[in-house]
Design a protein around this motif. Structure first.
Motif, PDB file in Angstrom:
ATOM      1  N   HIS A  23       0.857  -1.198   0.000  1.00  0.00           N
ATOM      2  CA  HIS A  23       0.000   0.000   0.000  1.00  0.00           C
ATOM      3  C   HIS A  23       0.887   1.240   0.000  1.00  0.00           C
ATOM      4  O   HIS A  23       1.238   1.789   1.044  1.00  0.00           O
ATOM      5  CB  HIS A  23      -0.920  -0.018   1.231  1.00  0.00           C
ATOM      6  CG  HIS A  23      -1.946   1.078   1.254  1.00  0.00           C
ATOM      7  ND1 HIS A  23      -3.261   0.864   1.647  1.00  0.00           N
ATOM      8  CD2 HIS A  23      -1.883   2.394   0.928  1.00  0.00           C
ATOM      9  CE1 HIS A  23      -3.939   2.008   1.569  1.00  0.00           C
ATOM     10  NE2 HIS A  23      -3.114   2.952   1.140  1.00  0.00           N
ATOM     11  N   HIS A  25       1.186   4.829  -2.256  1.00  0.00           N
ATOM     12  CA  HIS A  25       0.735   5.716  -3.338  1.00  0.00           C
ATOM     13  C   HIS A  25       1.971   6.303  -4.002  1.00  0.00           C
ATOM     14  O   HIS A  25       2.832   6.868  -3.310  1.00  0.00           O
ATOM     15  CB  HIS A  25      -0.131   6.837  -2.776  1.00  0.00           C
ATOM     16  CG  HIS A  25      -1.387   6.345  -2.121  1.00  0.00           C
ATOM     17  ND1 HIS A  25      -2.568   6.212  -2.806  1.00  0.00           N
ATOM     18  CD2 HIS A  25      -1.625   5.918  -0.860  1.00  0.00           C
ATOM     19  CE1 HIS A  25      -3.496   5.738  -1.980  1.00  0.00           C
ATOM     20  NE2 HIS A  25      -2.952   5.548  -0.799  1.00  0.00           N
ATOM     21  N   HIS A 206      -9.664   1.411   0.278  1.00  0.00           N
ATOM     22  CA  HIS A 206      -9.436   2.145   1.518  1.00  0.00           C
ATOM     23  C   HIS A 206     -10.722   1.971   2.327  1.00  0.00           C
ATOM     24  O   HIS A 206     -11.808   2.256   1.828  1.00  0.00           O
ATOM     25  CB  HIS A 206      -9.178   3.619   1.224  1.00  0.00           C
ATOM     26  CG  HIS A 206      -7.779   3.889   0.761  1.00  0.00           C
ATOM     27  ND1 HIS A 206      -7.288   3.391  -0.416  1.00  0.00           N
ATOM     28  CD2 HIS A 206      -6.768   4.591   1.342  1.00  0.00           C
ATOM     29  CE1 HIS A 206      -6.021   3.779  -0.546  1.00  0.00           C
ATOM     30  NE2 HIS A 206      -5.681   4.498   0.499  1.00  0.00           N
ATOM     31  N   HIS A 232      -6.180   0.171   5.869  1.00  0.00           N
ATOM     32  CA  HIS A 232      -6.465   0.924   7.097  1.00  0.00           C
ATOM     33  C   HIS A 232      -7.355   0.198   8.104  1.00  0.00           C
ATOM     34  O   HIS A 232      -6.971   0.019   9.227  1.00  0.00           O
ATOM     35  CB  HIS A 232      -7.032   2.326   6.785  1.00  0.00           C
ATOM     36  CG  HIS A 232      -6.074   3.182   6.031  1.00  0.00           C
ATOM     37  ND1 HIS A 232      -4.887   3.601   6.566  1.00  0.00           N
ATOM     38  CD2 HIS A 232      -6.105   3.667   4.761  1.00  0.00           C
ATOM     39  CE1 HIS A 232      -4.226   4.327   5.681  1.00  0.00           C
ATOM     40  NE2 HIS A 232      -4.938   4.370   4.568  1.00  0.00           N
ATOM     41  N   ASP A 288       1.946   3.738   3.013  1.00  0.00           N
ATOM     42  CA  ASP A 288       0.920   4.643   2.494  1.00  0.00           C
ATOM     43  C   ASP A 288       1.554   5.811   1.717  1.00  0.00           C
ATOM     44  O   ASP A 288       1.508   5.841   0.500  1.00  0.00           O
ATOM     45  CB  ASP A 288       0.019   5.162   3.618  1.00  0.00           C
ATOM     46  CG  ASP A 288      -1.363   5.537   3.116  1.00  0.00           C
ATOM     47  OD1 ASP A 288      -1.601   5.442   1.892  1.00  0.00           O
ATOM     48  OD2 ASP A 288      -2.219   5.918   3.930  1.00  0.00           O
TER      49      ASP A 288
HETATM   50 ZN   LIG Z   1      -3.675   4.987   1.078  1.00  0.00          ZN
END
Ligand SMILES: [Zn+2]
Length: 345
Positions: A23, A25, A206, A232, A288
């Motif tokens: 995960h 980005h 998410h 998450h 993240d």
């Molecule tokens: Zn994320």
């Protein structure tokens, strides 16, 4: 703050530990230094550029939250990284950073976006080209997940899925739902995720990031999309946590992001990783947006060792718990299993 637990783990060990990042980005993983380089070269060609130096902007002691975090991307980083050169430069830099941190398998995610002279399809093609050309690709195979933004319309979401299908052969393995959790009605994306699934793409969402995106209706709707993984999983009712376990959905837990952005209450030691770690499920610790939160994956492993008292042996096992839920296929799973078996403790 709770006292740190006893552990035989140190930073050198978590750096050398083979790690799986699921995960991350792409844009949020660009370091302030790399953004500064992009900014410097833009400033040379456009001296009137109004954007602030990223080293200044991102070094401010800022408490990121939902209201400050998402505009940072839409009005700043996207503007900065909008040319072909800056997309290539920043993607290469992100790949190198993950490799240097001891990542041995990477799934990057990005929302197809367009800028002057670069269509959404060009953008996806450019990123895939960087993955292909990266010299560390054998040591760190990297796949791409295309993200649907919660602010997208149903047809924009479908456009993302169509791009993912078109570029499957080149390394797109899944589709994600991301973006400002206070925005959007997720039910409009059902057809897009259904189509993605029909074409063999994996799905990650998410999930329950903030209370506003955690109504029972929203969470039920998202589970109906048939996700393979969830990111998450913060504000999830206990009954649903057991349902997630029953369905064997993989979990992407982003501890520093959650703690720093105050998405969870308390510190690392109070993070819901503590609930999941002793359950039978696939878990991937993830960064993240390491460019914003500044905690590389090796540090995430160090943090859980320190706060939950995990030993070297337990960290190797934890890293292996991500294998089951990777999107890259059986061969990759076997390769990763073999790497971790060889890991010295
Ligand atoms: Zn994320």
């Amino acid at each position: 703050m709770a006292p740190l637990a006893t552990t035989d783990v140190d930073a050198a060990f978590t750096l050398s530990l083979p790690k799986i990042e699921l995960h991350a980005h792409l844009t949020g993983s660009i370091t302030p230094q790399c953004l500064h380089e992009v900014w410097t070269s833009l400033k040379l060609s456009s001296p009137d550029l109004l954007l602030e130096d990223p080293l200044e902007l991102l070094s401010k002691d800022k408490a990121w939250n939902v209201t400050t975090f998402f505009p940072l991307f839409s009005s700043y980083i996207y503007t900065l990284c909008s040319t072909r050169e800056s997309i290539i430069h920043s993607t290469n830099s992100v790949l190198q950073d993950f490799k240097d941190d001891g990542v041995v398998y990477l799934e990057l995610r990005t929302t197809p976006r367009y800028s002057e002279g670069v269509s959404k399809e060009d953008y996806v093609g450019l990123v895939l080209e960087c993955l292909d050309n990266f010299e560390g690709r054998e040591a760190m195979p990297t796949y791409l997940i295309l993200s649907i933004d919660r602010r997208n319309t149903a047809s924009q979401a479908m456009e993302v899925v169509d791009l993912a299908i078109k570029y499957r052969e080149r390394g797109v393995v899944g589709v994600d739902l991301c973006g400002d959790p206070s925005k959007g009605d997720v039910s409009i994306f059902k057809a897009a995720f259904t189509k993605a699934k029909q074409h063999g793409l994996k799905i990650t969402l998410h999930f329950a990031e903030v209370p506003a995106s955690s109504s029972e209706l929203e969470l039920e709707t998202l589970l109906q999309f048939g996700p393979d993984r969830l990111g998450h999983v913060i504000h999830v009712p206990e009954e649903m946590m057991h349902e997630i376990l029953r369905r064997r959905i993989g979990l992407e837990l982003c501890i520093s992001c959650n703690v720093q952005a105050s998405l969870t209450e308390g510190g690392v030691g109070e993070h819901h990783f503590g609930w999941w770690k002793d359950r039978e499920c696939s878990i991937a610790l993830c960064t993240d947006d390491v460019g914003i939160f500044g905690s590389p994956l090796s540090n995430e492993y160090l943090l859980v060792a320190e706060h939950f008292g995990l030993s070297r042996k337990e960290l190797v096992k934890l890293s292996g718990r991500a294998i089951e839920c990777i999107f890259g296929g059986e061969e990759e799973k076997q390769r990763l299993g073999a790497i971790l078996v060889r890991q010295e403790i």
